[in-house]
Write an enzyme that holds these catalytic residues in place. Structure first.
Site, PDB file in Angstrom:
ATOM      1  N   VAL A 111       4.343   2.507   1.794  1.00 10.97           N
ATOM      2  CA  VAL A 111       3.179   3.346   2.085  1.00 10.97           C
ATOM      3  C   VAL A 111       3.200   4.567   1.153  1.00 10.97           C
ATOM      4  O   VAL A 111       4.269   5.048   0.784  1.00 10.97           O
ATOM      5  CB  VAL A 111       3.251   3.793   3.575  1.00 10.97           C
ATOM      6  CG1 VAL A 111       2.147   4.772   3.913  1.00 10.97           C
ATOM      7  CG2 VAL A 111       3.183   2.577   4.476  1.00 10.97           C
ATOM      8  N   GLY A 114       1.142   4.156  -4.002  1.00 14.48           N
ATOM      9  CA  GLY A 114       0.185   3.674  -5.000  1.00 14.48           C
ATOM     10  C   GLY A 114       0.127   2.166  -5.101  1.00 14.48           C
ATOM     11  O   GLY A 114      -0.312   1.622  -6.105  1.00 14.48           O
ATOM     12  N   ALA A 120      -4.213  -3.742   1.604  1.00 13.51           N
ATOM     13  CA  ALA A 120      -3.599  -5.062   1.802  1.00 13.51           C
ATOM     14  C   ALA A 120      -3.570  -5.411   3.289  1.00 13.51           C
ATOM     15  O   ALA A 120      -3.848  -6.564   3.667  1.00 13.51           O
ATOM     16  CB  ALA A 120      -2.189  -5.075   1.214  1.00 13.51           C
ATOM     17  N   ASP A 161      -8.763  -0.747  -4.905  1.00 18.90           N
ATOM     18  CA  ASP A 161      -7.679  -1.421  -4.174  1.00 18.90           C
ATOM     19  C   ASP A 161      -8.193  -2.641  -3.420  1.00 18.90           C
ATOM     20  O   ASP A 161      -7.631  -3.738  -3.535  1.00 18.90           O
ATOM     21  CB  ASP A 161      -7.016  -0.459  -3.164  1.00 18.90           C
ATOM     22  CG  ASP A 161      -6.122   0.559  -3.844  1.00 18.90           C
ATOM     23  OD1 ASP A 161      -6.203   0.697  -5.076  1.00 18.90           O
ATOM     24  OD2 ASP A 161      -5.343   1.222  -3.139  1.00 18.90           O
TER      25      ASP A 161
HETATM   26  O1  PMV Z   1      -1.754   6.081  -6.605  1.00 23.89           O
HETATM   27  P1  PMV Z   1      -2.942   5.192  -6.473  1.00 23.89           P
HETATM   28  O2  PMV Z   1      -2.679   3.762  -6.788  1.00 23.89           O
HETATM   29  O3  PMV Z   1      -3.709   5.414  -5.228  1.00 23.89           O
HETATM   30  O4  PMV Z   1      -3.889   5.561  -7.679  1.00 23.89           O
HETATM   31  C1  PMV Z   1      -4.554   6.749  -7.830  1.00 23.89           C
HETATM   32  C2  PMV Z   1      -5.395   6.605  -9.044  1.00 23.89           C
HETATM   33  C3  PMV Z   1      -6.088   7.859  -9.464  1.00 23.89           C
HETATM   34  O5  PMV Z   1      -6.779   7.532 -10.649  1.00 23.89           O
HETATM   35  C4  PMV Z   1      -5.093   8.964  -9.777  1.00 23.89           C
HETATM   36  C5  PMV Z   1      -7.046   8.364  -8.402  1.00 23.89           C
HETATM   37  C6  PMV Z   1      -8.270   7.486  -8.171  1.00 23.89           C
HETATM   38  O6  PMV Z   1      -8.956   7.709  -7.144  1.00 23.89           O
HETATM   39  O7  PMV Z   1      -8.597   6.640  -8.998  1.00 23.89           O
END
Ligand code: PMV
Length: 328
Positions: A111, A114, A120, A161
């Protein structure tokens, strides 16, 4: 089981109810710049998954068990403003009846690292309930339902995601546009190394925004440089020139360092991977913690895993993006 069911991670086992799963994800390149309108590429990490199982029961309530977070509740009504309640309501609406029985969700995805753990879980739950209630949903519909749950979890999610996880394919993402799954011409062998440091995406994104406000032209130039890297990566992936992606990942890491979102542990993991024979490596996601993504030939995997663990990685996963399931 149809091919589509296999691809979506469905694996009903007779007599034990229904089972479904969904992968984690990692941003291959383009994070942060993507907030300012530039493209990013995200890929599924099929070997690290969230799993949902549903055992039908009598009555018309559903017991929801989330052992990883020590939560158990009964729906309806379930907790107010819970992402899974959004999914239960939507599935019941589409099926014209409520799922009744026991729903259990487990996840191997860390969690706040990233890796898309909440998306998921949302996709795995949507899949298992759709299957149990006889709803045939397309990946796009599953992604849409998970997106509604993500809004409850994250407020204003970008949509990357749920898309990459529901399609289980690489996705080309530009803010405000529909995310586009795309095809790789050759498999992409990756390792994902978790620094063990959990960082808030929101805080890192806010810090970048403050810096961008202070030095807009410098940051716009950094974002443009990232965008060129991302475009080149896509061309190479589509041409099957995987090895050549490596130096571009290193360049993307350097640009992220300049933005001030790296961390000494992430830099150490990147350096270690390169010294141990990786083609390329960079931090993945928001930064200040979370993961490093490493591109390396499959034969170097074991050596890299050992080197990354010795350099402080708390966990190392390997995956190959673009094998049949990601790239039908
Ligand atoms: O850490 P993650 O996988 O949630 O990625 C964040 C990606 C960013 O570009 C930093 C923020 C976004 O909303 O795209």
């Amino acid at each position: 089981m149809t091919f589509e069911e296999v691809r979506q991670g469905w694996s009903p086992r007779r007599g034990e109810g229904y089972h479904a799963s969904a992968p984690g994800k990692v941003i291959l390149c383009g994070e942060h710049a993507v907030v300012y309108g530039r493209p990013a590429i995200a890929v599924p990490v099929r070997h690290v998954r969230a799993r949902a199982s549903f055992v039908p029961g009598v009555g018309d309530t559903l017991q929801v068990e989330l052992p990883d977070v020590n939560e158990t509740w009964v729906w309806p009504p379930g907790p107010a403003s819970h992402p899974l309640v959004v999914i239960l309501e939507e599935i019941a609406r589409r099926a014209g009846r409520r799922p009744a029985g026991v729903l259990t969700v487990r996840s191997a995805i860390p969690v706040a690292a990233g890796m898309g753990s909440s998306a998921a879980v949302a996709v795995a739950v949507t899949r298992v309930l759709a299957q149990a209630l006889g709803l045939s949903l397309t990946p796009e519909e599953i992604s849409g339902i998970a997106f509604e749950a993500e809004k409850v979890t994250h407020g204003t999610p970008s949509g990357v995601d749920n898309t990459v996880i529901a399609f289980e394919r690489p996705v080309w993402f530009v803010r405000g546009e529909r995310p586009k799954p795309f095809r790789l011409s050759a498999p992409l062998p990756l390792l994902v190394a978790f620094s063990g440091i959990r960082a808030s995406t929101r805080e890192v994104v806010m810090a970048v925004r403050r810096r961008w406000e202070e030095a807009p032209s410098r940051y716009e130039a950094l974002f443009d440089a990232v965008a060129s890297v991302v475009r080149e990566v896509r061309c190479l992936l589509e041409a099957g020139r995987v090895r050549e992606v490596g130096p571009l990942l290193v360049e993307n890491h350097r640009l992220l360092q300049e933005m001030g979102v790296s961390h000494p542990v992430l830099d150490r993991l990147v350096e270690t991977a390169l010294q141990a024979g990786a083609w390329g490596a960079k931090l993945a996601g928001a930064g200040w913690g979370g993961n490093v993504v490493v591109l390396a030939p499959e034969e170097a995997r074991d050596r890299l895993r050992g080197a990354l663990r010795a350099a402080g990685a708390q966990a190392v996963w390997t995956t190959v993006v673009g094998e049949v399931a990601d790239n039908p």
